[in-house]
Write a protein that holds these residues in place. Sequence first.
Motif, PDB file in Angstrom:
ATOM      1  N   ARG A   1       0.843  -1.194   0.000  1.00 42.72           N
ATOM      2  CA  ARG A   1       0.000   0.000   0.000  1.00 42.72           C
ATOM      3  C   ARG A   1       0.875   1.240   0.000  1.00 42.72           C
ATOM      4  NH1 ARG A   1      -5.216   0.096   3.837  1.00 42.72           N
ATOM      5  NH2 ARG A   1      -5.150   2.184   2.898  1.00 42.72           N
TER       6      ARG A   1
ATOM      7  N   VAL B   1      -0.564  -4.938  -1.191  1.00 42.87           N
ATOM      8  CA  VAL B   1      -1.814  -4.842  -1.931  1.00 42.87           C
ATOM      9  C   VAL B   1      -2.040  -6.190  -2.628  1.00 42.87           C
ATOM     10  CG1 VAL B   1      -1.637  -2.356  -2.249  1.00 42.87           C
ATOM     11  CG2 VAL B   1      -0.632  -3.894  -3.952  1.00 42.87           C
ATOM     12  N   GLN B   2      -3.149  -6.301  -3.344  1.00 38.72           N
ATOM     13  CA  GLN B   2      -3.484  -7.578  -3.988  1.00 38.72           C
ATOM     14  C   GLN B   2      -2.393  -8.023  -4.958  1.00 38.72           C
ATOM     15  OE1 GLN B   2      -7.318  -7.593  -5.898  1.00 38.72           O
ATOM     16  NE2 GLN B   2      -7.285  -9.787  -6.272  1.00 38.72           N
TER      17      GLN B   2
END
Length: 274
Positions: A138, A153-154
């Motif tokens: 992030r 993050v993903q």
Amino acid sequence: MVTRKGGEVLLVHRPKYDDWSFPKGKLDPGEHTVTAAVREVAEETGLDVRLGPALDTQRYRQSNGRWKAVDYWTARVVGSDDVSGYRPNAEIDAVEWVPWKDAARRLTYDYDRDTLAEARPVRRRSRALVVLRHGKARSRGGWRKDDRLRPLVQLGEAQAQRLVPLLAAFDVTAVHSSSSTRCVQTVTPYVDVTGWPMKLYDELSEEGATTEGVVDLVDALLEAGEGAVLCTHRPVLPTVLDAIGVPEVKLEPAGMLVVHHRKGRVLASEVLQP
């Protein structure tokens, strides 16, 4: 290119072309070349291998006029290297360990003989120290809590999953990570799959890194005699690389520098970006 103690190299015979060459094959969709190298050796010979220093990429023109590029690494077998029980098939009908002095005569192609000669100085078993930058996290500006808790993050989580076969390919059996969440999340999938131990260090975090702490850890890993990964942050990477004694390189998130070493001496290094 797989070798073993005693000065022998693994060769395969392909009946379709009636040639002797090294085990090799094509990439599956989305597959990394490192992963493919290990997989193809297993499929063609039945042997499980781990990779050593990279060799020059072969480039040659095929019979159809198209150019082909093949990436090679030196490799050693994990477990039994017995091929006496190999079952011939339409693709590979013979797998043999051949003495080094005989391999050049057995090989069909000049470019394979060049690769054989290139591998000779680095064929002895080495260990890998993988310097890994954590996966995509992030943004710092959008995170209001303790930065050490900032997660992946993903995309970063997907990168962490894809690192599993790459780290395994270099026989990583020890995991050393910054204590920050984004580093821990990057190596956790590998730990979960393999069961190898993970040690966390404040000295590898952005907030707690010290030159002395990094140097002590790097020295210990180079002397340990086992494959290891060290996961840290972009600002800490120059200190790590300086401690190893290799030139500074730029690593993208989830990028790695694989440092091959033997008895504390660096033999070669290669950058693998995500």
